[in-house]
Design a protein around this motif. Structure first.
Motif, mmCIF file in Angstrom:
data_model
loop_
_atom_site.group_PDB
_atom_site.id
_atom_site.type_symbol
_atom_site.label_atom_id
_atom_site.label_comp_id
_atom_site.label_asym_id
_atom_site.label_seq_id
_atom_site.Cartn_x
_atom_site.Cartn_y
_atom_site.Cartn_z
ATOM 1 N N VAL A 143 0.884 -1.201 -0.127
ATOM 2 C CA VAL A 143 0.000 0.057 0.016
ATOM 3 C C VAL A 143 0.864 1.160 -0.209
ATOM 4 O O VAL A 143 1.544 1.485 0.881
ATOM 5 C CB VAL A 143 -1.157 0.214 1.219
ATOM 6 C CG1 VAL A 143 -1.726 1.443 1.349
ATOM 7 C CG2 VAL A 143 -1.745 -1.253 1.274
ATOM 8 N N TRP A 144 0.691 1.902 -1.012
ATOM 9 C CA TRP A 144 1.431 3.322 -1.234
ATOM 10 C C TRP A 144 0.515 4.356 -1.157
ATOM 11 O O TRP A 144 -0.389 4.517 -1.868
ATOM 12 C CB TRP A 144 2.474 3.213 -2.518
ATOM 13 C CG TRP A 144 3.458 2.416 -2.502
ATOM 14 C CD1 TRP A 144 3.586 0.819 -2.382
ATOM 15 C CD2 TRP A 144 4.849 2.751 -2.454
ATOM 16 N NE1 TRP A 144 4.827 0.630 -2.429
ATOM 17 C CE2 TRP A 144 5.583 1.568 -2.388
ATOM 18 C CE3 TRP A 144 5.696 3.951 -2.316
ATOM 19 C CZ2 TRP A 144 7.177 1.474 -2.396
ATOM 20 C CZ3 TRP A 144 6.729 3.916 -2.173
ATOM 21 C CH2 TRP A 144 7.653 2.998 -2.211
ATOM 22 N N ILE A 145 0.869 5.321 -0.286
ATOM 23 C CA ILE A 145 0.050 6.599 0.022
ATOM 24 C C ILE A 145 0.894 7.785 -0.238
ATOM 25 O O ILE A 145 1.850 7.732 0.646
ATOM 26 C CB ILE A 145 -0.821 6.587 1.149
ATOM 27 C CG1 ILE A 145 -1.754 5.447 0.934
ATOM 28 C CG2 ILE A 145 -1.621 8.016 1.280
ATOM 29 C CD1 ILE A 145 -2.748 5.090 2.138
ATOM 30 N N GLY A 146 0.566 8.939 -1.013
ATOM 31 C CA GLY A 146 1.386 9.945 -0.858
ATOM 32 C C GLY A 146 3.027 9.689 -1.598
ATOM 33 O O GLY A 146 3.864 10.402 -0.729
ATOM 34 N N GLY A 147 3.366 8.767 -2.117
ATOM 35 C CA GLY A 147 4.672 8.332 -2.427
ATOM 36 C C GLY A 147 5.526 7.701 -1.415
ATOM 37 O O GLY A 147 6.445 7.317 -1.579
ATOM 38 N N SER A 148 4.757 7.183 -0.472
ATOM 39 C CA SER A 148 5.421 6.351 0.698
ATOM 40 C C SER A 148 4.809 5.140 1.007
ATOM 41 O O SER A 148 3.652 4.824 0.750
ATOM 42 C CB SER A 148 5.547 6.956 1.952
ATOM 43 O OG SER A 148 5.991 8.380 1.950
ATOM 44 N N ASN A 149 5.535 4.021 1.200
ATOM 45 C CA ASN A 149 5.084 2.726 1.423
ATOM 46 C C ASN A 149 4.439 2.784 2.938
ATOM 47 O O ASN A 149 5.443 2.975 4.003
ATOM 48 C CB ASN A 149 6.345 1.702 1.401
ATOM 49 C CG ASN A 149 5.737 0.139 1.715
ATOM 50 O OD1 ASN A 149 4.555 -0.080 2.149
ATOM 51 N ND2 ASN A 149 6.584 -0.741 1.087
ATOM 52 N N ASN A 153 -10.005 3.213 8.115
ATOM 53 C CA ASN A 153 -8.964 4.145 8.788
ATOM 54 C C ASN A 153 -7.542 3.193 9.425
ATOM 55 O O ASN A 153 -7.303 3.354 10.259
ATOM 56 C CB ASN A 153 -9.658 4.571 9.908
ATOM 57 C CG ASN A 153 -10.795 5.582 9.597
ATOM 58 O OD1 ASN A 153 -10.589 6.240 8.350
ATOM 59 N ND2 ASN A 153 -11.728 5.483 10.232
ATOM 60 N N PHE A 154 -7.231 2.010 8.612
ATOM 61 C CA PHE A 154 -5.720 1.479 8.868
ATOM 62 C C PHE A 154 -4.821 2.339 8.326
ATOM 63 O O PHE A 154 -3.638 2.329 8.944
ATOM 64 C CB PHE A 154 -5.853 0.025 8.296
ATOM 65 C CG PHE A 154 -6.526 -0.865 8.786
ATOM 66 C CD1 PHE A 154 -6.028 -1.773 9.776
ATOM 67 C CD2 PHE A 154 -7.998 -1.349 8.301
ATOM 68 C CE1 PHE A 154 -6.608 -2.686 10.440
ATOM 69 C CE2 PHE A 154 -8.818 -2.510 8.930
ATOM 70 C CZ PHE A 154 -8.057 -2.932 9.970
ATOM 71 N N PHE A 155 -5.171 3.171 7.265
ATOM 72 C CA PHE A 155 -3.901 3.749 6.787
ATOM 73 C C PHE A 155 -4.503 5.442 6.687
ATOM 74 O O PHE A 155 -5.679 5.584 6.639
ATOM 75 C CB PHE A 155 -3.567 3.485 5.269
ATOM 76 C CG PHE A 155 -3.129 2.112 5.364
ATOM 77 C CD1 PHE A 155 -2.222 1.616 5.600
ATOM 78 C CD2 PHE A 155 -4.336 0.932 4.722
ATOM 79 C CE1 PHE A 155 -1.636 0.411 5.459
ATOM 80 C CE2 PHE A 155 -4.019 -0.278 4.691
ATOM 81 C CZ PHE A 155 -2.594 -0.706 5.107
ATOM 82 N N VAL A 156 -3.560 6.372 6.890
ATOM 83 C CA VAL A 156 -3.919 7.846 6.674
ATOM 84 C C VAL A 156 -4.250 8.084 5.410
ATOM 85 O O VAL A 156 -3.292 8.117 4.565
ATOM 86 C CB VAL A 156 -2.787 8.623 7.441
ATOM 87 C CG1 VAL A 156 -3.338 10.166 7.154
ATOM 88 C CG2 VAL A 156 -2.616 8.366 8.747
ATOM 89 N N PHE A 157 -5.348 8.280 4.925
ATOM 90 C CA PHE A 157 -5.754 8.380 3.425
ATOM 91 C C PHE A 157 -6.695 9.341 3.139
ATOM 92 O O PHE A 157 -7.533 9.592 3.692
ATOM 93 C CB PHE A 157 -6.302 7.011 2.857
ATOM 94 C CG PHE A 157 -6.633 6.856 1.535
ATOM 95 C CD1 PHE A 157 -5.410 7.074 0.487
ATOM 96 C CD2 PHE A 157 -7.854 6.944 1.087
ATOM 97 C CE1 PHE A 157 -6.000 6.858 -0.806
ATOM 98 C CE2 PHE A 157 -8.254 6.929 -0.407
ATOM 99 C CZ PHE A 157 -7.081 6.883 -1.416
#
Length: 361
Positions: free
Chosen positions: A268-274, A357-361
């Motif tokens: 899972v990549w969000i905002g360019g980060s793993n 909400n497992f990841f800040v998205f």
């Protein structure tokens, strides 16, 4: 769709409660034009000042016997719509007659297809292939396998597994428990809606889809252009991204732009980060820790507890449906499209990111 527009359209649908009609003593095929004119007149009258009148649930309403399979139905506003009587295959609908008196109107669904009004006249039909016609709407088609509804050959809504029916992505009516989906589809699309109402909803939905698609294309073009100007930066053109992810990444759109992706290796990549990954055994890894799990039946575990589930595209939190992951990748919350999973491979993983909400998205 804007909330005000939705409310106005729904008021129009509710306005049809007051139509019992000059066609009440005519056969289905004979007075279609008169019926449509009557519906238009009632809508105009309601919009001009009577839109806030609602059926009084305490007067002349159907009795409910749960042991007989009776199922109450409601508009999403909370106002009562009527009661399905399973024993007699009759839908008893709350309405007002031409004199303003509160009444219950009975429609019996014959096994062979006709829908009969309480006075013995035919108001519509459900054909064996799922085609539905009535004095208000024609060319409705219900797909029993998928629950999807078409109007004049184009998608217009659905009936879910929990007794609710939608026009486009707007939830309109629901029963307190599921009944035959064909009956629910007919109630919404042939008994409540009009041809004009469905056409307007479809037009607005198509405009929204077109606008969102234009935003996506613009964002992709901007990402590619930025990558060309800054090849060492985080932004990557599609060709580079495909090489890094095996060419099968699920792009996650939010607010008209790509906010992240689920790569082919389930990172899972969000905002360019793993930010983590989905393990093959269903574990949800956030950073270096296991934060939850997707169970084989679609239930979502978080912090040791079951917090919801993803089933047939519907997203549950606790005991309520809060959204939907559509087959085309659209992410729907409270009737509105809030994102899109482009090249979606697993709706459950998409739901985990957008809803749990497992990841800040």
């Amino acid at each position: 769709m804007k909330k005000s527009t939705t409310t106005q359209r729904f008021a129009v649908a509710i306005a049809l409660l007051f139509v019992t009609g000059s066609y009440a003593h005519a056969q289905f095929g004979g007075l279609l034009n008169a019926a449509k004119k009557k519906a238009k007149d009632a809508v105009t009258k309601t919009v001009n000042g009577a839109a806030n009148k609602q059926t009084d649930p305490q007067q002349n309403v159907a009795s409910v016997t749960a042991s007989d399979g009776d199922v109450p139905f409601y508009y999403e506003s909370g106002n009562p719509l009527g009661v399905w009587h399973a024993k007699t295959r009759t839908f008893e609908r709350y309405a007002k007659d031409d004199n303003g008196n509160r009444v219950s109107q009975s429609y019996t669904f014959k096994e062979e297809g006709p829908v009969m009004f309480q006075d013995g006249t035919c108001k519509g039909e459900i054909l064996a292939d799922g085609t539905m016609n009535s004095t208000k709407t024609q060319d409705i088609h219900f797909d029993k396998a998928t629950g999807l509804v078409q109007y004049k050959g184009e998608w217009i809504g659905k009936v879910d597994d929990y007794g609710s029916a939608y026009i486009c992505n707007e939830k309109m009516i629901h029963g307190v428990q599921p009944i035959d989906k064909e009956i629910v589809a007919y109630i919404l699309f042939n008994m409540i809606a009009t041809n004009e109402l469905l056409a307007e909803y479809k037009q607005k939905y198509n405009a929204t889809v077109k606008e969102n698609e234009a935003k996506r294309k613009q964002q992709i073009a901007e990402l590619n252009e930025n990558a060309k100007r800054n090849p060492g930066g985080n932004a990557q053109p599609n060709a580079t991204a495909n090489r890094n992810t095996g060419g099968n990444a699920t792009k996650l759109w939010k607010g008209g732009s790509v906010a992240g992706e689920i790569r082919s290796n389930d990172e899972v990549w969000i905002g360019g980060s793993n930010r983590g990954r989905f393990e093959s055994n269903g574990d949800i890894r956030v950073g270096g820790s296991i934060a939850g799990q997707i169970l084989s039946d679609g239930q979502i575990r978080k912090g040791g507890s079951i917090v919801g589930k993803v089933q047939n595209g519907s997203v549950w939190l606790g005991g309520s449906i809060v959204g939907e992951i559509r087959q085309n990748g659209d992410v729907v919350k409270k009737g509105s499209i809030v994102g899109r999973a482009e090249n979606m491979r697993d709706a459950r993983k998409v739901a985990v990111i957008y809803f749990f909400n497992f990841f800040v998205f």
